[in-house]
Design a protein around this motif. Structure first.
Motif, PDB file in Angstrom:
ATOM      1  N   ARG A   1       4.884 -12.745   5.446  1.00 44.53           N
ATOM      2  CA  ARG A   1       3.529 -12.724   4.908  1.00 44.53           C
ATOM      3  C   ARG A   1       3.197 -11.308   4.472  1.00 44.53           C
ATOM      4  N   VAL A   2       2.198 -11.193   3.629  1.00 44.22           N
ATOM      5  CA  VAL A   2       1.834  -9.897   3.075  1.00 44.22           C
ATOM      6  C   VAL A   2       0.482  -9.495   3.625  1.00 44.22           C
ATOM      7  N   GLY A   3       0.386  -8.245   4.046  1.00 43.70           N
ATOM      8  CA  GLY A   3      -0.876  -7.704   4.531  1.00 43.70           C
ATOM      9  C   GLY A   3      -1.348  -6.584   3.621  1.00 43.70           C
ATOM     10  N   HIS A   4      -2.588  -6.183   3.811  1.00 37.97           N
ATOM     11  CA  HIS A   4      -3.167  -5.087   3.033  1.00 37.97           C
ATOM     12  C   HIS A   4      -3.779  -4.098   4.003  1.00 37.97           C
ATOM     13  N   ARG A   5      -3.623  -2.821   3.718  1.00 40.12           N
ATOM     14  CA  ARG A   5      -4.294  -1.801   4.512  1.00 40.12           C
ATOM     15  C   ARG A   5      -4.902  -0.781   3.559  1.00 40.12           C
ATOM     16  N   VAL A   6      -5.947  -0.147   4.019  1.00 34.24           N
ATOM     17  CA  VAL A   6      -6.658   0.835   3.202  1.00 34.24           C
ATOM     18  C   VAL A   6      -6.139   2.218   3.566  1.00 34.24           C
ATOM     19  N   GLU A   7      -5.690   2.953   2.579  1.00 32.74           N
ATOM     20  CA  GLU A   7      -5.182   4.305   2.781  1.00 32.74           C
ATOM     21  C   GLU A   7      -5.908   5.260   1.855  1.00 32.74           C
ATOM     22  N   GLU A   8      -5.900   6.505   2.231  1.00 39.33           N
ATOM     23  CA  GLU A   8      -6.477   7.534   1.373  1.00 39.33           C
ATOM     24  C   GLU A   8      -5.350   8.306   0.724  1.00 39.33           C
ATOM     25  N   GLN A   9      -5.422   8.442  -0.586  1.00 39.36           N
ATOM     26  CA  GLN A   9      -4.437   9.202  -1.329  1.00 39.36           C
ATOM     27  C   GLN A   9      -5.113  10.401  -1.950  1.00 39.36           C
ATOM     28  N   VAL A  10      -4.392  11.535  -1.940  1.00 39.43           N
ATOM     29  CA  VAL A  10      -4.901  12.733  -2.590  1.00 39.43           C
ATOM     30  C   VAL A  10      -4.036  12.977  -3.811  1.00 39.43           C
TER      31      VAL A  10
END
Length: 119
Positions: A90-99
């Motif tokens: 299954r596929v999950g999503h996570r929130v990340e911060e990119q600079v």
């Protein structure tokens, strides 16, 4: 955000078994996504015979005849393959911060969840 995207490696989860002429268990790349009908076209899966009308190109060569092409399959019948274990997952999503260039952005990133025995 969609779980399955163009270019993903997916496995067919339902249908007839391969020894009985079906496509269950086959893996292939997603060639196209038909969002309105919730269908995907998978490479090497669900071949159909298409009869095309005979015509001519600019050079005078004949086109047409009987072709075998991949037909769409419902999106619920495929699962994304985990790249490390080569098993469906299954596929999950996570929130990340990119600079990027000194600007912070929050982005949703897809990741493969742990592949189970049942999938």
């Amino acid at each position: 955000m969609a779980n399955i995207k163009k270019g993903d490696l997916v496995q067919v989860m339902t249908g007839r078994k391969q020894d009985k002429g079906g496509d269950r268990g086959k893996q292939g790349k997603v060639l196209d996504i038909l969002g309105e009908q919730n269908r995907v076209v998978v490479e090497g899966v669900n071949y159909v015979t298409r009869h095309t009308r005979v015509g001519q190109t600019q050079r005078g060569t004949k086109t047409g005849g009987i072709e075998t092409v991949e037909a769409p399959i419902h999106i619920s019948n495929v699962a994304v393959v985990d790249p490390s274990t080569k098993k469906p997952t299954r596929v999950g999503h996570r929130v990340e911060e990119q600079v990027k260039d000194g600007v912070k952005r929050t982005v949703r990133v897809r990741y493969a969840k742990q592949s189970g025995k049942d999938l």
